[in-house]
Write a protein that holds these residues in place. Structure first.
Motif, PDB file in Angstrom:
ATOM      1  N   SER A  26      -9.790 -21.613  61.155  1.00 34.49           N
ATOM      2  CA  SER A  26     -10.965 -20.931  60.610  1.00 34.49           C
ATOM      3  C   SER A  26     -11.606 -20.055  61.678  1.00 34.49           C
ATOM      4  CB  SER A  26     -11.977 -21.970  60.113  1.00 34.49           C
ATOM      5  OG  SER A  26     -13.227 -21.368  59.939  1.00 34.49           O
ATOM      6  N   ALA A  27     -11.700 -20.587  62.889  1.00 36.72           N
ATOM      7  CA  ALA A  27     -12.395 -19.850  63.945  1.00 36.72           C
ATOM      8  C   ALA A  27     -11.586 -18.638  64.418  1.00 36.72           C
ATOM      9  CB  ALA A  27     -12.675 -20.786  65.117  1.00 36.72           C
ATOM     10  N   VAL A  28     -10.299 -18.847  64.666  1.00 32.45           N
ATOM     11  CA  VAL A  28      -9.482 -17.739  65.176  1.00 32.45           C
ATOM     12  C   VAL A  28      -9.064 -16.853  64.013  1.00 32.45           C
ATOM     13  CG1 VAL A  28      -7.321 -17.143  66.309  1.00 32.45           C
ATOM     14  CG2 VAL A  28      -8.632 -19.108  67.091  1.00 32.45           C
TER      15      VAL A  28
ATOM     16  N   LEU B 105      -9.699 -12.450  62.414  1.00 30.55           N
ATOM     17  CA  LEU B 105      -9.957 -11.045  62.709  1.00 30.55           C
ATOM     18  C   LEU B 105     -11.087 -10.905  63.718  1.00 30.55           C
ATOM     19  CD1 LEU B 105      -9.768  -9.567  59.114  1.00 30.55           C
ATOM     20  CD2 LEU B 105      -8.064  -9.381  60.928  1.00 30.55           C
ATOM     21  N   GLY B 106     -12.000 -11.882  63.709  1.00 30.76           N
ATOM     22  CA  GLY B 106     -13.131 -11.835  64.637  1.00 30.76           C
ATOM     23  C   GLY B 106     -12.667 -11.721  66.076  1.00 30.76           C
ATOM     24  N   ASN B 107     -11.608 -12.441  66.411  1.00 28.66           N
ATOM     25  CA  ASN B 107     -11.140 -12.447  67.797  1.00 28.66           C
ATOM     26  C   ASN B 107     -10.335 -11.206  68.141  1.00 28.66           C
ATOM     27  OD1 ASN B 107     -11.207 -15.089  66.423  1.00 28.66           O
ATOM     28  ND2 ASN B 107     -11.096 -15.823  68.511  1.00 28.66           N
ATOM     29  N   ILE B 108      -9.458 -10.818  67.236  1.00 32.66           N
ATOM     30  CA  ILE B 108      -8.475  -9.798  67.600  1.00 32.66           C
ATOM     31  C   ILE B 108      -8.887  -8.404  67.155  1.00 32.66           C
ATOM     32  CG2 ILE B 108      -6.052  -9.118  67.223  1.00 32.66           C
ATOM     33  CD1 ILE B 108      -5.526 -12.192  67.089  1.00 32.66           C
TER      34      ILE B 108
ATOM     35  N   GLY C 265     -21.710 -22.862  57.040  1.00 29.23           N
ATOM     36  CA  GLY C 265     -21.179 -24.043  56.356  1.00 29.23           C
ATOM     37  C   GLY C 265     -19.666 -24.153  56.325  1.00 29.23           C
ATOM     38  N   ALA C 266     -18.950 -23.177  56.925  1.00 29.13           N
ATOM     39  CA  ALA C 266     -17.481 -23.264  56.902  1.00 29.13           C
ATOM     40  C   ALA C 266     -17.012 -24.480  57.697  1.00 29.13           C
ATOM     41  CB  ALA C 266     -16.858 -21.998  57.462  1.00 29.13           C
ATOM     42  N   ILE C 267     -17.543 -24.599  58.912  1.00 30.20           N
ATOM     43  CA  ILE C 267     -17.168 -25.746  59.738  1.00 30.20           C
ATOM     44  C   ILE C 267     -17.720 -27.034  59.111  1.00 30.20           C
ATOM     45  CG2 ILE C 267     -17.575 -26.807  62.002  1.00 30.20           C
ATOM     46  CD1 ILE C 267     -15.456 -24.665  62.163  1.00 30.20           C
TER      47      ILE C 267
ATOM     48  N   TYR D 249     -15.595  -7.886  52.991  1.00 30.06           N
ATOM     49  CA  TYR D 249     -15.030  -6.850  53.872  1.00 30.06           C
ATOM     50  C   TYR D 249     -13.899  -7.390  54.742  1.00 30.06           C
ATOM     51  CZ  TYR D 249     -18.213  -8.544  57.610  1.00 30.06           C
ATOM     52  OH  TYR D 249     -18.888  -9.301  58.535  1.00 30.06           O
ATOM     53  N   TYR D 250     -13.929  -8.688  54.989  1.00 30.88           N
ATOM     54  CA  TYR D 250     -12.865  -9.319  55.772  1.00 30.88           C
ATOM     55  C   TYR D 250     -11.520  -9.059  55.096  1.00 30.88           C
ATOM     56  CZ  TYR D 250     -11.510 -12.995  59.095  1.00 30.88           C
ATOM     57  OH  TYR D 250     -10.992 -13.683  60.145  1.00 30.88           O
ATOM     58  N   SER D 251     -11.536  -9.154  53.781  1.00 34.96           N
ATOM     59  CA  SER D 251     -10.308  -8.970  53.022  1.00 34.96           C
ATOM     60  C   SER D 251      -9.823  -7.513  53.109  1.00 34.96           C
ATOM     61  CB  SER D 251     -10.575  -9.379  51.578  1.00 34.96           C
ATOM     62  OG  SER D 251      -9.607  -8.877  50.727  1.00 34.96           O
TER      63      SER D 251
ATOM     64  N   PHE E 239     -21.556 -16.569  66.582  1.00 38.79           N
ATOM     65  CA  PHE E 239     -21.526 -17.330  65.332  1.00 38.79           C
ATOM     66  C   PHE E 239     -20.319 -16.953  64.488  1.00 38.79           C
ATOM     67  CE2 PHE E 239     -25.964 -18.078  66.362  1.00 38.79           C
ATOM     68  CZ  PHE E 239     -26.111 -19.389  65.961  1.00 38.79           C
ATOM     69  N   PHE E 240     -20.102 -15.655  64.376  1.00 37.66           N
ATOM     70  CA  PHE E 240     -19.004 -15.166  63.528  1.00 37.66           C
ATOM     71  C   PHE E 240     -17.666 -15.729  63.995  1.00 37.66           C
ATOM     72  CE2 PHE E 240     -15.766 -12.158  62.205  1.00 37.66           C
ATOM     73  CZ  PHE E 240     -16.139 -11.781  60.925  1.00 37.66           C
ATOM     74  N   THR E 241     -17.419 -15.616  65.278  1.00 36.02           N
ATOM     75  CA  THR E 241     -16.099 -15.973  65.777  1.00 36.02           C
ATOM     76  C   THR E 241     -15.859 -17.482  65.713  1.00 36.02           C
ATOM     77  OG1 THR E 241     -14.517 -15.582  67.539  1.00 36.02           O
ATOM     78  CG2 THR E 241     -16.725 -16.157  68.232  1.00 36.02           C
TER      79      THR E 241
ATOM     80  N   PHE F 112     -20.415 -12.386  51.353  1.00 33.62           N
ATOM     81  CA  PHE F 112     -20.538 -11.042  51.959  1.00 33.62           C
ATOM     82  C   PHE F 112     -19.393 -10.801  52.946  1.00 33.62           C
ATOM     83  CE2 PHE F 112     -25.462 -10.539  51.552  1.00 33.62           C
ATOM     84  CZ  PHE F 112     -25.306 -10.360  50.202  1.00 33.62           C
ATOM     85  N   ILE F 113     -19.198 -11.786  53.847  1.00 35.33           N
ATOM     86  CA  ILE F 113     -18.208 -11.574  54.909  1.00 35.33           C
ATOM     87  C   ILE F 113     -16.814 -11.429  54.311  1.00 35.33           C
ATOM     88  CG2 ILE F 113     -17.097 -12.570  56.956  1.00 35.33           C
ATOM     89  CD1 ILE F 113     -19.779 -13.880  57.629  1.00 35.33           C
ATOM     90  N   LEU F 114     -16.469 -12.315  53.387  1.00 32.71           N
ATOM     91  CA  LEU F 114     -15.110 -12.250  52.851  1.00 32.71           C
ATOM     92  C   LEU F 114     -14.838 -10.902  52.188  1.00 32.71           C
ATOM     93  CD1 LEU F 114     -12.443 -13.641  52.479  1.00 32.71           C
ATOM     94  CD2 LEU F 114     -13.216 -14.442  50.251  1.00 32.71           C
TER      95      LEU F 114
ATOM     96  N   SER G 152     -11.628 -20.458  54.635  1.00 32.70           N
ATOM     97  CA  SER G 152     -12.792 -21.263  54.994  1.00 32.70           C
ATOM     98  C   SER G 152     -14.086 -20.546  54.614  1.00 32.70           C
ATOM     99  CB  SER G 152     -12.792 -21.586  56.489  1.00 32.70           C
ATOM    100  OG  SER G 152     -13.039 -20.437  57.249  1.00 32.70           O
ATOM    101  N   LEU G 153     -14.007 -19.234  54.433  1.00 33.64           N
ATOM    102  CA  LEU G 153     -15.207 -18.492  54.051  1.00 33.64           C
ATOM    103  C   LEU G 153     -15.631 -18.815  52.616  1.00 33.64           C
ATOM    104  CD1 LEU G 153     -14.379 -15.080  55.695  1.00 33.64           C
ATOM    105  CD2 LEU G 153     -16.550 -16.262  55.964  1.00 33.64           C
ATOM    106  N   ILE G 154     -14.665 -19.144  51.756  1.00 32.12           N
ATOM    107  CA  ILE G 154     -15.042 -19.436  50.371  1.00 32.12           C
ATOM    108  C   ILE G 154     -15.061 -20.912  50.041  1.00 32.12           C
ATOM    109  CG2 ILE G 154     -14.738 -17.547  48.745  1.00 32.12           C
ATOM    110  CD1 ILE G 154     -11.793 -17.967  48.964  1.00 32.12           C
TER     111      ILE G 154
HETATM  112  N1  PHE Z   1     -14.316 -17.015  62.560  1.00 29.25           N
HETATM  113  C1  PHE Z   1     -13.624 -16.086  61.748  1.00 29.25           C
HETATM  114  C2  PHE Z   1     -13.031 -14.986  62.649  1.00 29.25           C
HETATM  115  O1  PHE Z   1     -13.274 -14.953  63.816  1.00 29.25           O
HETATM  116  C3  PHE Z   1     -14.496 -15.485  60.680  1.00 29.25           C
HETATM  117  C4  PHE Z   1     -15.323 -16.470  59.937  1.00 29.25           C
HETATM  118  C5  PHE Z   1     -16.706 -16.379  59.978  1.00 29.25           C
HETATM  119  C6  PHE Z   1     -14.727 -17.496  59.200  1.00 29.25           C
HETATM  120  C7  PHE Z   1     -17.498 -17.294  59.318  1.00 29.25           C
HETATM  121  C8  PHE Z   1     -15.508 -18.421  58.538  1.00 29.25           C
HETATM  122  C9  PHE Z   1     -16.888 -18.332  58.616  1.00 29.25           C
HETATM  123  O2  PHE Z   1     -12.319 -14.161  62.186  1.00 29.25           O
END
Ligand code: PHE
Length: 482
Positions: A24-26, A28-31, A254-256, A110-112, A246-248, A106-108, A344-346
């Motif tokens: 969940s953490a690793v 698009l946020g990281n790379i 609530g995902a974690i 644009y993440y998608s 927080f994002f990364t 919201f995040i998902l 994990s976002l949904i």
């Molecule tokens: N942590 C994920 C990333 O770095 C994004 C994310 C944010 C996932 C919030 C779940 C909750 O890409």
């Protein structure tokens, strides 16, 4: 107290939980995000602030989320409601869960869309589209993709379907295995790319950019206009660094928390949180170390925005030996990393629909998938039809605004409330029971979560709104500093 068990199932082992949470953490946020916002915010000092945020806010809040999730064992909304009842405090604390559902949605959206870019790049790498391209050619390739709403729509739709499929099947099926093999592979491939970056002749310049802090930059927003850099005083980069912490780490929404409601009892909270945070940070720093030398070697602009990795890494794949294979593999792994984060976002929203509306997982995932997909259209158009100034608000496109609102405001706010709940609203006995740690580390956590983390978030918010600067100026004035 009798042990609660989640109705959604449980991870098969401690390791499975760690892998899922790292998955969940690793992402698009990281790379994708870390390198481009580091580039936009001037490098070293931004990275330093981000690392401090991870240490003093991210890790304590992650421990709090793990603790709450494991104690509540339901969707974040219901976990917060039932824990608030147990502690005899207001039910309004369930707002943490509601805010999280909204932020995830919201995040998902644009993440998608961005994960769709990665999907498109798998095909390009596979077809050898990068072979022999120079910087201009790679930029053209990227421009052709994001300028075409129909293509973006197709990839966005595909990624959304992939995510819904996994969520519909439940937390364990498929997911655990994917993470076990793919995460280590992604790590190795990043090392290969760092190795390539060392051959560019600009590796030291890249390192210097990432790790040599010029603190002046963090408190100023700089833009290059007609080749001249113009900077103005601003608290915004610090907020971006905090928001990204927080994002990364997937915190504040609530995902974690929801993943931890499926956590086996014997896993250590502190060790899990530190391990996840360290792995996540390592991946982001490696991505930065791979990308910036390529940026400088090719005279590219570090602050060129969300397209940064898509305009730099193909240059490496186009010239290195086995580039076609390495490139394809890299984008496949990036898609997987995004996939394990997207689900994990949904999950918080799906878990709630199953618990409270009696929906099946399949129906719940379909509902959320369709609505998120629709919202994603706004982000797709931000890169083409709506990219003009006429469609911008505060100089930001729809995508920029949504990202800013969700990542920089909603997540830190969610994290602040989680910290206050865990540190102040909850009885000491309850959190002590749940942690079952040595008294020393427990006291350190409690001090961080009660004072340091909330204060840091509040100061960063005040700083970003300019209120802090105003107060400091006043104080200096009163104390005769002026
Ligand atoms: N942590 C994920 C990333 O770095 C994004 C994310 C944010 C996932 C919030 C779940 C909750 O890409």
């Amino acid at each position: 107290m009798t042990e609660k068990i989640s109705i959604h199932g449980q991870w098969s082992s401690r390791l499975a939980f760690i892998l899922a949470a790292t998955g969940s953490a690793v992402g698009l946020g990281n790379i994708w995000k870390f390198p481009y916002i580091t580039g936009e915010n001037g490098g070293g000092a931004f990275v330093a602030v981000y690392l401090v945020c991870i240490a003093i806010v991210g890790i304590p809040v992650m421990m709090a989320e793990i603790m709450l999730g494991r104690r509540g064992r339901q969707s974040p909304i219901n976990t917060m409601t039932s824990l608030a009842r147990e502690e005899g405090v207001s039910r309004a604390w369930s707002l943490i869960g509601w805010g999280g559902v909204l932020a995830g949605f919201f995040i998902l959206s644009y993440y998608s869309v961005i994960a769709g870019w990665a999907l498109a790049y798998v095909m390009r790498a596979l077809g050898g589209a990068f072979n022999g391209l120079d910087a201009k050619g790679v930029q053209g390739l990227f421009g052709a993709l994001v300028g075409d709403p129909e293509r973006l729509l197709a990839w966005h739709t595909l990624f959304m379907l992939m995510s819904m499929m996994v969520v519909a099947r439940g937390v364990r099926a498929g997911l655990e295995k994917a993470v076990t093999y793919l995460m280590p592979m992604l790590f190795i491939l990043l090392l290969v790319l760092v190795g390539f970056a060392m051959t560019t002749g600009y590796f030291m310049k890249g390192l210097d950019f990432l790790f040599h802090p010029d603190f002046n930059r963090v408190f100023h927003e700089c833009k290059t206009v007609a080749g001249i850099e113009q900077c103005e005083l601003s608290g915004s980069p610090v907020l971006v660094a905090l928001g990204h912490a927080f994002f990364t780490l997937s915190l504040g929404m609530g995902a974690i928390m929801v993943y931890c409601s499926y956590m086996p009892r014997q896993a250590s909270i502190a060790r899990s949180a530190i391990l996840i945070a360290v792995l996540d940070t390592l991946v982001a720093l490696l991505a930065g170390m791979a990308i910036f030398p390529i940026v400088f070697a090719n005279g590219l602009e570090p602050g060129s925005g969300p397209g940064l990795i898509f305009q730099t890494l193909p240059l490496a794949f186009g010239t290195m030996p086995w580039g076609q294979l390495v490139g394809t593999l890299f984008f496949v792994l990036l898609v997987f990393a995004a996939w394990t984060s997207a689900i994990s976002l949904i999950e918080p929203a799906v878990a709630w629909l199953v618990e409270n509306q009696g929906m099946t997982r399949v129906r719940a995932s379909a509902w959320i998938g369709v609505t998120t997909w629709l919202l994603g259209l706004g982000s797709i158009f931000s890169f083409n039809l709506w990219s003009g100034d006429g469609y911008k608000l505060f100089g930001k496109t729809f995508f920029d605004l949504l990202d800013y609102l969700a990542a920089n405001i909603m997540l830190p706010l969610g994290g602040l409330l989680i910290a206050i709940f865990a540190g102040w609203a909850m009885r000491r006995q309850s959190s002590e029971d749940e942690f079952s740690m040595q008294p020393g580390p427990y006291r350190l956590w409690r001090w961080l979560i009660r004072y340091v983390s909330p204060l840091a978030v509040i100061l960063v918010f005040l700083n970003a709104t300019g209120i802090l600067a105003l107060v400091v100026t006043r104080l200096k004035f009163v104390s005769g500093g002026y």
